[in-house]
Design an enzyme around this catalytic site. Sequence first.
Site, PDB file in Angstrom:
ATOM      1  N   ARG A  22       0.856  -1.180   0.000  1.00 13.21           N
ATOM      2  CA  ARG A  22       0.000   0.000   0.000  1.00 13.21           C
ATOM      3  C   ARG A  22       0.893   1.232   0.000  1.00 13.21           C
ATOM      4  O   ARG A  22       1.739   1.395   0.893  1.00 13.21           O
ATOM      5  CB  ARG A  22      -0.899  -0.004   1.242  1.00 13.21           C
ATOM      6  CG  ARG A  22      -1.685   1.258   1.369  1.00 13.21           C
ATOM      7  CD  ARG A  22      -2.584   1.305   2.607  1.00 13.21           C
ATOM      8  NE  ARG A  22      -3.226   2.607   2.626  1.00 13.21           N
ATOM      9  CZ  ARG A  22      -3.364   3.368   3.702  1.00 13.21           C
ATOM     10  NH1 ARG A  22      -2.958   2.939   4.890  1.00 13.21           N
ATOM     11  NH2 ARG A  22      -3.919   4.547   3.610  1.00 13.21           N
TER      12      ARG A  22
ATOM     13  N   HIS B 235      -3.063  10.863   1.071  1.00 10.52           N
ATOM     14  CA  HIS B 235      -2.508  10.607   2.400  1.00 10.52           C
ATOM     15  C   HIS B 235      -1.887  11.919   2.908  1.00 10.52           C
ATOM     16  O   HIS B 235      -0.699  12.002   3.182  1.00 10.52           O
ATOM     17  CB  HIS B 235      -1.506   9.458   2.358  1.00 10.52           C
ATOM     18  CG  HIS B 235      -1.303   8.756   3.678  1.00 10.52           C
ATOM     19  ND1 HIS B 235      -1.455   7.393   3.841  1.00 10.52           N
ATOM     20  CD2 HIS B 235      -0.974   9.233   4.894  1.00 10.52           C
ATOM     21  CE1 HIS B 235      -1.202   7.069   5.112  1.00 10.52           C
ATOM     22  NE2 HIS B 235      -0.901   8.182   5.770  1.00 10.52           N
TER      23      HIS B 235
ATOM     24  N   GLU C 197      -7.674   8.303   6.590  1.00  8.23           N
ATOM     25  CA  GLU C 197      -7.979   8.853   7.914  1.00  8.23           C
ATOM     26  C   GLU C 197      -8.530  10.272   7.882  1.00  8.23           C
ATOM     27  O   GLU C 197      -7.851  11.224   8.297  1.00  8.23           O
ATOM     28  CB  GLU C 197      -6.740   8.773   8.815  1.00  8.23           C
ATOM     29  CG  GLU C 197      -6.251   7.350   9.013  1.00  8.23           C
ATOM     30  CD  GLU C 197      -5.125   7.223  10.027  1.00  8.23           C
ATOM     31  OE1 GLU C 197      -4.645   8.260  10.535  1.00  8.23           O
ATOM     32  OE2 GLU C 197      -4.724   6.082  10.318  1.00  8.23           O
TER      33      GLU C 197
ATOM     34  N   ASN D 152      -7.526   1.309   9.918  1.00  9.32           N
ATOM     35  CA  ASN D 152      -6.198   1.471  10.507  1.00  9.32           C
ATOM     36  C   ASN D 152      -6.358   1.390  12.018  1.00  9.32           C
ATOM     37  O   ASN D 152      -7.134   2.154  12.601  1.00  9.32           O
ATOM     38  CB  ASN D 152      -5.597   2.833  10.146  1.00  9.32           C
ATOM     39  CG  ASN D 152      -5.396   2.996   8.642  1.00  9.32           C
ATOM     40  OD1 ASN D 152      -5.448   2.024   7.888  1.00  9.32           O
ATOM     41  ND2 ASN D 152      -5.152   4.226   8.202  1.00  9.32           N
TER      42      ASN D 152
ATOM     43  N   TYR E 272      -4.278   0.982  15.827  1.00  7.49           N
ATOM     44  CA  TYR E 272      -3.032   0.946  16.595  1.00  7.49           C
ATOM     45  C   TYR E 272      -3.242   0.644  18.067  1.00  7.49           C
ATOM     46  O   TYR E 272      -2.446  -0.031  18.696  1.00  7.49           O
ATOM     47  CB  TYR E 272      -2.289   2.289  16.471  1.00  7.49           C
ATOM     48  CG  TYR E 272      -1.722   2.492  15.090  1.00  7.49           C
ATOM     49  CD1 TYR E 272      -0.474   1.986  14.754  1.00  7.49           C
ATOM     50  CD2 TYR E 272      -2.463   3.130  14.102  1.00  7.49           C
ATOM     51  CE1 TYR E 272       0.041   2.121  13.483  1.00  7.49           C
ATOM     52  CE2 TYR E 272      -1.961   3.266  12.823  1.00  7.49           C
ATOM     53  CZ  TYR E 272      -0.707   2.757  12.513  1.00  7.49           C
ATOM     54  OH  TYR E 272      -0.197   2.886  11.252  1.00  7.49           O
TER      55      TYR E 272
ATOM     56  N   GLU F 112      -3.491  -0.540   8.095  1.00  8.94           N
ATOM     57  CA  GLU F 112      -2.358  -0.091   8.910  1.00  8.94           C
ATOM     58  C   GLU F 112      -2.466  -0.727  10.283  1.00  8.94           C
ATOM     59  O   GLU F 112      -3.538  -0.706  10.900  1.00  8.94           O
ATOM     60  CB  GLU F 112      -2.357   1.432   9.120  1.00  8.94           C
ATOM     61  CG  GLU F 112      -1.905   2.231   7.940  1.00  8.94           C
ATOM     62  CD  GLU F 112      -1.872   3.734   8.231  1.00  8.94           C
ATOM     63  OE1 GLU F 112      -1.600   4.134   9.380  1.00  8.94           O
ATOM     64  OE2 GLU F 112      -2.130   4.501   7.292  1.00  8.94           O
TER      65      GLU F 112
HETATM   66  C1  FCB Z   1      -1.502   6.840  10.957  1.00 12.07           C
HETATM   67  C2  FCB Z   1      -1.078   7.407   9.620  1.00 12.07           C
HETATM   68  C3  FCB Z   1       0.225   6.881   9.109  1.00 12.07           C
HETATM   69  C4  FCB Z   1       1.244   6.700  10.215  1.00 12.07           C
HETATM   70  C5  FCB Z   1       0.649   5.985  11.403  1.00 12.07           C
HETATM   71  C6  FCB Z   1       1.617   5.750  12.527  1.00 12.07           C
HETATM   72  O1  FCB Z   1      -2.383   7.697  11.580  1.00 12.07           O
HETATM   73  O2  FCB Z   1      -2.066   7.137   8.638  1.00 12.07           O
HETATM   74  O3  FCB Z   1       0.659   7.751   8.083  1.00 12.07           O
HETATM   75  O4  FCB Z   1       1.826   7.888  10.528  1.00 12.07           O
HETATM   76  O5  FCB Z   1      -0.467   6.654  11.867  1.00 12.07           O
END
Ligand code: FCB
Length: 458
Positions: free
Chosen positions: A78, A122, A165, A298, A300, A360
């Site tokens: 990607r 992006h 995002e 995405n 985290y 992500e």
């Molecule tokens: C996300 C972004 C990506 C990267 C990660 C850690 O929010 O999409 O570009 O910076 O965080």
Amino acid sequence: MPEFVPFPKSFQWGTATAAYQIEGAVHEDGRSDSIWDTFARTPDKILNNDSGDIACDHYHRWKEDIQLMKDLGYKAYRFSLAWPRILPDGCGKINQAGLDFYDRLIDELLRADIFPLATLYHWDLPAVLPDGWVNRSTVNAFVEYTGVTTQAFGDRVKNWITINEPFCASLLSYKYGMHAPGLQDPYKALTAAHHLLLAHGAAVPEIRANCTDSQIGIALNQGPYTTPTRSQGDLSAARFSDGEVNRCFLYPLYGRRYPADMLADYIQLGALNSMEPEFIKDHDFEIISVTTDFLAVNYYTRNVVKASSKQKSKPDEVIRVPPPENNQTEMGWEVFPYGLYETVSRIHWEYRPGEIIVTENGASYADKPDINGKVHDEKRIAYLKGHIQSIGKAIQAGVPVSGYYVWSLMDNFEWSRGYSQRFGLVYIDYTNQKRIPKDSAAWYRQVIRQNGLFVDNE
Ligand code: FCB
């Protein structure tokens, strides 16, 4: 006995990057400034006043980087296209040299048998577009840019992400001031959010017209919000954050307009004067809720939030409760793999987007090469293992997740944190641009080979 968690046969295993974070060469071959170039030149916006001027020099090392992916057995990639390389004036004149760069990149990916997933936006908006996403005409410029790129590459790239995002590109950028253009204006932020969603919706038919057999989606950053107590204040802090980050985007994309509780909070904040703000025009919601082929997620971390201790606090005075020291990444984000299971499950059962692709997921840890030049990043391996396991479990429970992309292929420019954060499977030595695969890079190759992973039985 370790248990093997298998994945579906056609599962997309990949890695992800974004143009401004890796390319560098910001003044080359006719590229114009993006809002991140101007933001990075503004003192104290970015840690150490870093910028994407050179980054990983991928603009010159793309061939080597594709070879590296191939050697590592990574099957999908990607990446994002830089709008200011292709349309330096935002719209109008096409810069052929910009198209040529991606043309070569795409051909080389296909030659290496790596499946391309392209993100159109992006965050590197051409700086020349007046008022950025607050201006409704930026939507038209985005559709034009979408037309130019999908006409050029739609014969070879079939999988497209419109916007990455929209929360970060709007609220984080125009309300919380943390990302470019760095404003602190909640009304403008909501306007920007609406225009980003509109740009997504308006781009979908444009992509379909230029690209037969296309698969299209938008990428949302999503994650659970929980509270330390069940007090009314804490619960409403979580509801508020969930509204701004998760539901503000999911609702309109899946036909529900904006969350009424969020609009009511914005009225209370004095940021809106009506439940029908004037930036919303007739038919906008029909455009935004266009049917797509997948939702890109995405993920985290989760966030634990609580109410401010003030007597009369405003709805957006939310306090983030920091995670335990021993269970966080360098970003200060809690390691919480179950949250990925929760997130994709909730989205599947509540919104039915069809397919979900995790576009992500990854972790920043500071590991550096040892005296033998090896980077032993066990914590990243543990992070990825937990999260991939969560996806496997979600699939077993009936959630249609069809791909997973590690953020990131290599260490890169982490927005307002500059180069202080290393998310890569591959280490970058910024003094000489050497690429050094970390232990996690080889570990991930093994997961792909086996199309699954071994986990310890709980
Ligand atoms: C996300 C972004 C990506 C990267 C990660 C850690 O929010 O999409 O570009 O910076 O965080």
